[in-house]
Design a protein around this motif. Structure first.
Motif, PDB file in Angstrom:
ATOM      1  N   PRO A 203      31.755  45.454  49.553  1.00 30.84           N
ATOM      2  CA  PRO A 203      32.534  44.361  50.150  1.00 30.84           C
ATOM      3  C   PRO A 203      31.787  43.029  50.115  1.00 30.84           C
ATOM      4  O   PRO A 203      30.583  42.966  50.347  1.00 30.84           O
ATOM      5  CB  PRO A 203      32.740  44.821  51.598  1.00 30.84           C
ATOM      6  CG  PRO A 203      32.576  46.296  51.570  1.00 30.84           C
ATOM      7  CD  PRO A 203      31.566  46.571  50.491  1.00 30.84           C
ATOM      8  N   VAL A 204      32.539  41.971  49.799  1.00 34.04           N
ATOM      9  CA  VAL A 204      32.034  40.601  49.817  1.00 34.04           C
ATOM     10  C   VAL A 204      33.131  39.759  50.449  1.00 34.04           C
ATOM     11  O   VAL A 204      34.250  39.720  49.934  1.00 34.04           O
ATOM     12  CB  VAL A 204      31.724  40.069  48.400  1.00 34.04           C
ATOM     13  CG1 VAL A 204      31.252  38.622  48.462  1.00 34.04           C
ATOM     14  CG2 VAL A 204      30.699  40.945  47.693  1.00 34.04           C
ATOM     15  N   PRO A 205      32.842  39.090  51.578  1.00 34.96           N
ATOM     16  CA  PRO A 205      33.884  38.285  52.224  1.00 34.96           C
ATOM     17  C   PRO A 205      34.391  37.167  51.319  1.00 34.96           C
ATOM     18  O   PRO A 205      33.629  36.587  50.550  1.00 34.96           O
ATOM     19  CB  PRO A 205      33.180  37.706  53.455  1.00 34.96           C
ATOM     20  CG  PRO A 205      31.934  38.501  53.631  1.00 34.96           C
ATOM     21  CD  PRO A 205      31.566  39.042  52.285  1.00 34.96           C
ATOM     22  N   ASP A 206      35.674  36.893  51.398  1.00 38.62           N
ATOM     23  CA  ASP A 206      36.291  35.758  50.710  1.00 38.62           C
ATOM     24  C   ASP A 206      36.051  35.783  49.201  1.00 38.62           C
ATOM     25  O   ASP A 206      35.739  34.764  48.592  1.00 38.62           O
ATOM     26  CB  ASP A 206      35.766  34.453  51.323  1.00 38.62           C
ATOM     27  CG  ASP A 206      36.699  33.274  51.098  1.00 38.62           C
ATOM     28  OD1 ASP A 206      37.891  33.498  50.819  1.00 38.62           O
ATOM     29  OD2 ASP A 206      36.226  32.122  51.184  1.00 38.62           O
ATOM     30  N   ALA A 207      36.176  36.987  48.594  1.00 39.66           N
ATOM     31  CA  ALA A 207      35.889  37.126  47.163  1.00 39.66           C
ATOM     32  C   ALA A 207      36.832  38.128  46.510  1.00 39.66           C
ATOM     33  O   ALA A 207      37.348  39.032  47.160  1.00 39.66           O
ATOM     34  CB  ALA A 207      34.443  37.569  46.960  1.00 39.66           C
ATOM     35  N   VAL A 208      37.029  37.937  45.206  1.00 36.17           N
ATOM     36  CA  VAL A 208      37.721  38.930  44.385  1.00 36.17           C
ATOM     37  C   VAL A 208      36.863  39.241  43.171  1.00 36.17           C
ATOM     38  O   VAL A 208      36.013  38.442  42.766  1.00 36.17           O
ATOM     39  CB  VAL A 208      39.127  38.480  43.897  1.00 36.17           C
ATOM     40  CG1 VAL A 208      40.082  38.281  45.050  1.00 36.17           C
ATOM     41  CG2 VAL A 208      39.053  37.254  43.019  1.00 36.17           C
ATOM     42  N   ALA A 209      37.098  40.415  42.605  1.00 35.38           N
ATOM     43  CA  ALA A 209      36.487  40.793  41.339  1.00 35.38           C
ATOM     44  C   ALA A 209      37.595  40.842  40.293  1.00 35.38           C
ATOM     45  O   ALA A 209      38.704  41.302  40.573  1.00 35.38           O
ATOM     46  CB  ALA A 209      35.811  42.149  41.458  1.00 35.38           C
ATOM     47  N   ILE A 210      37.289  40.350  39.103  1.00 35.17           N
ATOM     48  CA  ILE A 210      38.214  40.412  37.973  1.00 35.17           C
ATOM     49  C   ILE A 210      37.574  41.294  36.910  1.00 35.17           C
ATOM     50  O   ILE A 210      36.405  41.120  36.567  1.00 35.17           O
ATOM     51  CB  ILE A 210      38.511  39.018  37.394  1.00 35.17           C
ATOM     52  CG1 ILE A 210      39.320  38.187  38.385  1.00 35.17           C
ATOM     53  CG2 ILE A 210      39.263  39.132  36.062  1.00 35.17           C
ATOM     54  CD1 ILE A 210      39.644  36.775  37.907  1.00 35.17           C
ATOM     55  N   LEU A 211      38.339  42.247  36.388  1.00 33.86           N
ATOM     56  CA  LEU A 211      37.847  43.102  35.319  1.00 33.86           C
ATOM     57  C   LEU A 211      37.999  42.357  34.007  1.00 33.86           C
ATOM     58  O   LEU A 211      39.111  42.072  33.559  1.00 33.86           O
ATOM     59  CB  LEU A 211      38.632  44.424  35.288  1.00 33.86           C
ATOM     60  CG  LEU A 211      38.189  45.437  34.241  1.00 33.86           C
ATOM     61  CD1 LEU A 211      36.717  45.813  34.433  1.00 33.86           C
ATOM     62  CD2 LEU A 211      39.071  46.673  34.306  1.00 33.86           C
ATOM     63  N   GLY A 212      36.864  42.005  33.398  1.00 34.62           N
ATOM     64  CA  GLY A 212      36.885  41.203  32.183  1.00 34.62           C
ATOM     65  C   GLY A 212      37.024  42.014  30.911  1.00 34.62           C
ATOM     66  O   GLY A 212      37.511  41.521  29.909  1.00 34.62           O
ATOM     67  N   SER A 213      36.559  43.272  30.921  1.00 35.54           N
ATOM     68  CA  SER A 213      36.679  44.171  29.763  1.00 35.54           C
ATOM     69  C   SER A 213      36.214  43.543  28.462  1.00 35.54           C
ATOM     70  O   SER A 213      36.992  43.315  27.537  1.00 35.54           O
ATOM     71  CB  SER A 213      38.120  44.662  29.617  1.00 35.54           C
ATOM     72  OG  SER A 213      38.503  45.391  30.742  1.00 35.54           O
ATOM     73  N   GLY A 214      34.940  43.276  28.381  1.00 37.19           N
ATOM     74  CA  GLY A 214      34.371  42.736  27.139  1.00 37.19           C
ATOM     75  C   GLY A 214      34.859  41.342  26.826  1.00 37.19           C
ATOM     76  O   GLY A 214      34.965  40.491  27.706  1.00 37.19           O
ATOM     77  N   TYR A 215      35.190  41.121  25.578  1.00 31.29           N
ATOM     78  CA  TYR A 215      35.583  39.784  25.152  1.00 31.29           C
ATOM     79  C   TYR A 215      36.952  39.384  25.686  1.00 31.29           C
ATOM     80  O   TYR A 215      37.388  38.264  25.485  1.00 31.29           O
ATOM     81  CB  TYR A 215      35.520  39.657  23.625  1.00 31.29           C
ATOM     82  CG  TYR A 215      34.090  39.538  23.136  1.00 31.29           C
ATOM     83  CD1 TYR A 215      33.452  38.306  23.095  1.00 31.29           C
ATOM     84  CD2 TYR A 215      33.366  40.657  22.752  1.00 31.29           C
ATOM     85  CE1 TYR A 215      32.141  38.191  22.661  1.00 31.29           C
ATOM     86  CE2 TYR A 215      32.050  40.551  22.322  1.00 31.29           C
ATOM     87  CZ  TYR A 215      31.448  39.313  22.280  1.00 31.29           C
ATOM     88  OH  TYR A 215      30.141  39.196  21.866  1.00 31.29           O
ATOM     89  N   ALA A 216      37.629  40.286  26.412  1.00 31.35           N
ATOM     90  CA  ALA A 216      38.876  39.913  27.080  1.00 31.35           C
ATOM     91  C   ALA A 216      38.604  38.875  28.163  1.00 31.35           C
ATOM     92  O   ALA A 216      39.533  38.246  28.672  1.00 31.35           O
ATOM     93  CB  ALA A 216      39.551  41.142  27.679  1.00 31.35           C
TER      94      ALA A 216
END
Length: 197
Positions: free
Chosen positions: A75-88
């Motif tokens: 958990p990280v407050p006030d944050a999102v993670a985006i799955l980048g999947s390599g060069y995507a």
């Protein structure tokens, strides 16, 4: 069989969709709230063009390349993670609201990881890197692997420290074709880095 007017001859023969005017498959971006979510769910996949006009309303965005790492981020407050999947990760260019957040990229420590970081930072110069440094590499020697092929050189958007490490990877300073995949980094190191971040 089609009339010439129905064929886009400027598109390569290998690009069937563009050449013959088919609709393209939508591109989705997957993101996960690391803190409290304002939505009734913590994770979603959204069409890239729709996400461009909607901000998740957070201060920090982490872009990660590996799904396991993406799913196991603490958990990280006030944050999102985006799955980048390599060069995507290049799809991030469609998200103008990333200009207004603390953007952090975490990829593998190898030439491809630095090439992707360079690409992301080319569009979003304020991007910082996470756990893509020499100390992290050396602390995880028992988990080193091998990069099959190296990415192109000539990267222009790395910090001096990142550029030196990228050059050492290319030169085989520690081992030829060395790589440290992000999912092999100890979760304690991840927690400490996120705390410092």
């Amino acid at each position: 069989m089609l009339p010439e007017s129905r064929v886009d001859t400027s598109a390569p023969r290998s690009d069937l969709v563009a050449r013959y005017g088919f609709r393209t498959k939508p591109v989705y971006i997957r993101l996960r709230y690391l803190g409290a979510s304002p939505l009734p769910f913590s994770e979603l996949a959204v069409r890239a063009e729709e996400l461009a006009g909607w901000s998740p309303g957070v201060r920090t965005v982490f872009v990660l390349e590996n799904e396991i790492t993406y799913l196991s981020l603490p958990p990280v407050p006030d944050a999102v993670a985006i799955l980048g999947s390599g060069y995507a990760a290049a799809l991030l260019r469609h998200l103008p609201w990333l200009d207004d957040v603390d953007l952090c990229y975490w990829g593998d420590i190898d030439t491809h990881g630095f090439a992707i970081l360079d690409q992301v930072r080319g569009r979003f110069p304020h991007t910082t890197s996470l756990l893509m440094d020499r100390a992290t590499l050396l602390a995880h020697e028992s988990h080193w692997g091998q990069e099959k092929t190296q990415a192109r050189g000539g990267l222009t958007h790395l910090t001096p420290e990142e550029a030196r490490l990228d050059q050492d990877l290319r030169a085989g300073t520690y081992r030829p074709h060395l790589r440290l995949e992000q999912e092999r980094i100890a979760i304690t190191a991840v927690r400490e880095a996120l705390t410092r971040h």
